[in-house]
Design a protein around this motif. Structure first.
Motif, PDB file in Angstrom:
ATOM      1  N   VAL A  83       0.990  -1.322  -0.163  1.00 20.97           N
ATOM      2  CA  VAL A  83       0.108  -0.182   0.032  1.00 20.97           C
ATOM      3  C   VAL A  83       0.867   1.300   0.058  1.00 20.97           C
ATOM      4  O   VAL A  83       0.624   2.006  -0.911  1.00 20.97           O
ATOM      5  CB  VAL A  83      -1.101   0.033   1.099  1.00 20.97           C
ATOM      6  N   SER A  84       1.856   1.361   0.846  1.00 21.84           N
ATOM      7  CA  SER A  84       2.636   2.563   1.031  1.00 21.84           C
ATOM      8  C   SER A  84       3.927   2.364   1.803  1.00 21.84           C
ATOM      9  O   SER A  84       4.157   1.407   2.524  1.00 21.84           O
ATOM     10  CB  SER A  84       1.780   3.676   1.785  1.00 21.84           C
ATOM     11  N   LEU A  85       4.949   3.218   1.390  1.00 24.16           N
ATOM     12  CA  LEU A  85       6.056   3.428   2.072  1.00 24.16           C
ATOM     13  C   LEU A  85       6.338   4.641   2.536  1.00 24.16           C
ATOM     14  O   LEU A  85       6.700   5.535   1.816  1.00 24.16           O
ATOM     15  CB  LEU A  85       7.290   2.771   1.025  1.00 24.16           C
ATOM     16  N   GLN A  89       8.245   3.168   7.394  1.00 20.74           N
ATOM     17  CA  GLN A  89       7.150   2.209   7.590  1.00 20.74           C
ATOM     18  C   GLN A  89       6.422   1.835   6.387  1.00 20.74           C
ATOM     19  O   GLN A  89       6.216   2.599   5.347  1.00 20.74           O
ATOM     20  CB  GLN A  89       6.026   3.048   8.400  1.00 20.74           C
ATOM     21  N   VAL A  90       6.263   0.328   6.368  1.00 22.47           N
ATOM     22  CA  VAL A  90       5.547  -0.418   5.328  1.00 22.47           C
ATOM     23  C   VAL A  90       4.170  -0.624   5.609  1.00 22.47           C
ATOM     24  O   VAL A  90       4.129  -1.308   6.548  1.00 22.47           O
ATOM     25  CB  VAL A  90       6.569  -1.568   4.762  1.00 22.47           C
ATOM     26  N   THR A  91       3.192  -0.282   4.680  1.00 24.23           N
ATOM     27  CA  THR A  91       2.003  -0.825   4.904  1.00 24.23           C
ATOM     28  C   THR A  91       1.378  -1.674   3.782  1.00 24.23           C
ATOM     29  O   THR A  91       1.763  -1.691   2.530  1.00 24.23           O
ATOM     30  CB  THR A  91       1.056   0.320   4.955  1.00 24.23           C
ATOM     31  N   PHE A  92       0.946  -2.855   4.098  1.00 22.43           N
ATOM     32  CA  PHE A  92       0.416  -3.926   3.031  1.00 22.43           C
ATOM     33  C   PHE A  92      -0.826  -4.447   3.468  1.00 22.43           C
ATOM     34  O   PHE A  92      -1.187  -4.355   4.969  1.00 22.43           O
ATOM     35  CB  PHE A  92       1.803  -4.821   2.958  1.00 22.43           C
ATOM     36  N   ARG A  93      -1.320  -5.170   2.700  1.00 20.76           N
ATOM     37  CA  ARG A  93      -2.721  -5.893   2.973  1.00 20.76           C
ATOM     38  C   ARG A  93      -2.440  -7.276   3.365  1.00 20.76           C
ATOM     39  O   ARG A  93      -1.391  -7.896   2.685  1.00 20.76           O
ATOM     40  CB  ARG A  93      -3.580  -5.887   1.735  1.00 20.76           C
ATOM     41  N   TRP A  94      -3.144  -7.544   4.304  1.00 27.93           N
ATOM     42  CA  TRP A  94      -3.030  -9.193   4.516  1.00 27.93           C
ATOM     43  C   TRP A  94      -4.272  -9.704   4.766  1.00 27.93           C
ATOM     44  O   TRP A  94      -5.190  -9.140   5.128  1.00 27.93           O
ATOM     45  CB  TRP A  94      -2.021  -9.362   5.930  1.00 27.93           C
ATOM     46  N   MET A 106      -1.719  -3.856   7.458  1.00 30.59           N
ATOM     47  CA  MET A 106      -0.659  -3.900   8.899  1.00 30.59           C
ATOM     48  C   MET A 106       0.450  -2.808   8.249  1.00 30.59           C
ATOM     49  O   MET A 106       0.871  -2.822   7.081  1.00 30.59           O
ATOM     50  CB  MET A 106      -0.097  -5.451   8.552  1.00 30.59           C
ATOM     51  N   THR A 107       0.994  -2.304   9.287  1.00 36.36           N
ATOM     52  CA  THR A 107       1.955  -1.348   9.147  1.00 36.36           C
ATOM     53  C   THR A 107       3.228  -1.745  10.007  1.00 36.36           C
ATOM     54  O   THR A 107       3.073  -1.883  11.394  1.00 36.36           O
ATOM     55  CB  THR A 107       1.826  -0.097   9.549  1.00 36.36           C
ATOM     56  N   VAL A 108       4.481  -2.072   9.313  1.00 34.06           N
ATOM     57  CA  VAL A 108       5.558  -2.493  10.221  1.00 34.06           C
ATOM     58  C   VAL A 108       6.758  -1.680   9.722  1.00 34.06           C
ATOM     59  O   VAL A 108       6.566  -0.959   8.778  1.00 34.06           O
ATOM     60  CB  VAL A 108       5.608  -3.967   9.974  1.00 34.06           C
ATOM     61  N   SER A 109       7.872  -1.779  10.603  1.00 34.06           N
ATOM     62  CA  SER A 109       8.750  -0.978  10.145  1.00 34.06           C
ATOM     63  C   SER A 109       9.645  -1.512   8.772  1.00 34.06           C
ATOM     64  O   SER A 109       9.474  -2.799   8.683  1.00 34.06           O
ATOM     65  CB  SER A 109       9.954  -0.942  11.369  1.00 34.06           C
ATOM     66  N   LEU A 110      10.356  -0.809   8.338  1.00 33.44           N
ATOM     67  CA  LEU A 110      11.121  -1.225   7.115  1.00 33.44           C
ATOM     68  C   LEU A 110      12.078  -2.383   7.534  1.00 33.44           C
ATOM     69  O   LEU A 110      12.003  -3.462   6.692  1.00 33.44           O
ATOM     70  CB  LEU A 110      11.875  -0.074   6.368  1.00 33.44           C
ATOM     71  N   ASP A 111      12.696  -2.222   8.382  1.00 34.10           N
ATOM     72  CA  ASP A 111      13.587  -3.369   8.735  1.00 34.10           C
ATOM     73  C   ASP A 111      12.896  -4.748   9.098  1.00 34.10           C
ATOM     74  O   ASP A 111      13.348  -5.875   8.709  1.00 34.10           O
ATOM     75  CB  ASP A 111      14.362  -3.191  10.162  1.00 34.10           C
ATOM     76  N   LYS A 112      11.757  -4.642   9.712  1.00 31.63           N
ATOM     77  CA  LYS A 112      11.127  -5.884  10.028  1.00 31.63           C
ATOM     78  C   LYS A 112      10.246  -6.196   8.931  1.00 31.63           C
ATOM     79  O   LYS A 112      10.171  -7.685   8.726  1.00 31.63           O
ATOM     80  CB  LYS A 112       9.868  -5.386  11.161  1.00 31.63           C
ATOM     81  N   PHE A 113      10.052  -5.668   7.924  1.00 32.80           N
ATOM     82  CA  PHE A 113       9.208  -5.782   6.807  1.00 32.80           C
ATOM     83  C   PHE A 113      10.481  -6.860   5.772  1.00 32.80           C
ATOM     84  O   PHE A 113      10.009  -7.789   5.277  1.00 32.80           O
ATOM     85  CB  PHE A 113       8.744  -4.625   5.759  1.00 32.80           C
ATOM     86  N   LEU A 114      11.730  -6.361   5.904  1.00 36.93           N
ATOM     87  CA  LEU A 114      12.788  -6.697   5.172  1.00 36.93           C
ATOM     88  C   LEU A 114      13.075  -8.206   5.683  1.00 36.93           C
ATOM     89  O   LEU A 114      13.230  -9.142   5.160  1.00 36.93           O
ATOM     90  CB  LEU A 114      13.703  -5.804   5.117  1.00 36.93           C
ATOM     91  N   ARG A 115      13.117  -8.214   6.958  1.00 34.04           N
ATOM     92  CA  ARG A 115      13.352  -9.446   7.391  1.00 34.04           C
ATOM     93  C   ARG A 115      12.218 -10.500   7.183  1.00 34.04           C
ATOM     94  O   ARG A 115      12.634 -11.713   7.085  1.00 34.04           O
ATOM     95  CB  ARG A 115      13.398  -9.296   8.979  1.00 34.04           C
ATOM     96  N   ARG A 116      10.987 -10.161   7.404  1.00 35.81           N
ATOM     97  CA  ARG A 116       9.937 -11.194   6.960  1.00 35.81           C
ATOM     98  C   ARG A 116      10.076 -11.764   5.359  1.00 35.81           C
ATOM     99  O   ARG A 116       9.931 -12.867   5.208  1.00 35.81           O
ATOM    100  CB  ARG A 116       8.726 -10.491   7.117  1.00 35.81           C
TER     101      ARG A 116
END
Length: 204
Positions: A83-85, A89-94, A106-116
């Motif tokens: 959805v957005s950066l 913070q990265v926001t995506f649909r789930w 869901m919105t998570v930090s960039l580092d957490k999103f990259l780790r996932r």
């Protein structure tokens, strides 16, 4: 209710298999070959709360291919779910399966999103689809013919693949008319370097 019914049917099937001699009890289970010991072993099963998980079956082969395709031929998350950066913070649909498969954000930090995301990348040397059993590369040539024999069918021979130049050659030999294949393309500089040396004639 499903737990109790499944437990009862499972234990009844065990009793029937024991009476028919279909259970191979050896080693540490040899003592259970005696009926009284086997009956004593079955009693505690009714005092345990069995966990039964059931879900609706797949809606057909098309749905199975669509389901497996998400894991074998796609990346961890598709672009349309992003959805957005903003502000790191990265926001995506789930899809929340616990809430009737409702789509949420869901919105998570960039580092957490990259780790996932990196958790879904395969290590070096691994592939997404790995054949096993009779389709494994090391055993396929031996086991596949046996499968065809067991099924009473004959495998359809594969026609040799033909390239575009073989089916409709663009160049033909001016002498024999046969197809000519491009082996290598040379630049003008390479042609000049590979040209045969000039013959130097000396005056008699």
């Amino acid at each position: 209710m499903l737990r109790e019914v499944f437990r009862g049917k499972f234990v009844d099937a065990l009793k029937l298999a024991f009476q028919r001699g279909q259970l191979h009890l050896s080693g540490d289970l040899a003592s259970l070959a005696q009926p009284r010991f086997f009956a004593a072993w079955l009693r505690p099963l009714f005092r345990k709360n069995w966990v039964v998980y059931s879900k609706p079956p797949f809606g057909g082969p098309e749905y199975v291919l669509q389901y497996l395709g998400r894991y074998t031929h796609r990346v961890a998350i598709s672009n349309h779910r992003l959805v957005s950066l903003a502000d790191g913070q990265v926001t995506f649909r789930w899809r929340d399966s616990a809430d009737h498969n409702q789509q949420k954000l869901m919105t998570v930090s960039l580092d957490k999103f990259l780790r996932r995301f990196l958790l879904h990348l395969l290590p070096k040397g691994f592939v997404r689809i790995r054949h096993f059993g009779f389709l494994a590369n090391r055993r396929r040539s031996t086991l596949l013919p046996l499968c065809f024999i067991a099924l009473g069918t004959v495998p359809v021979p594969r026609e040799p693949e033909t390239t575009a130049q073989e089916s409709d050659p663009l160049w033909r030999c001016p002498k024999c008319g046969g197809p000519m294949a491009v082996i290598e393309r040379l630049t003008a500089a390479q042609i000049q370097l590979r040209s045969p040396p000039r013959l130097l004639t000396t005056a008699p």
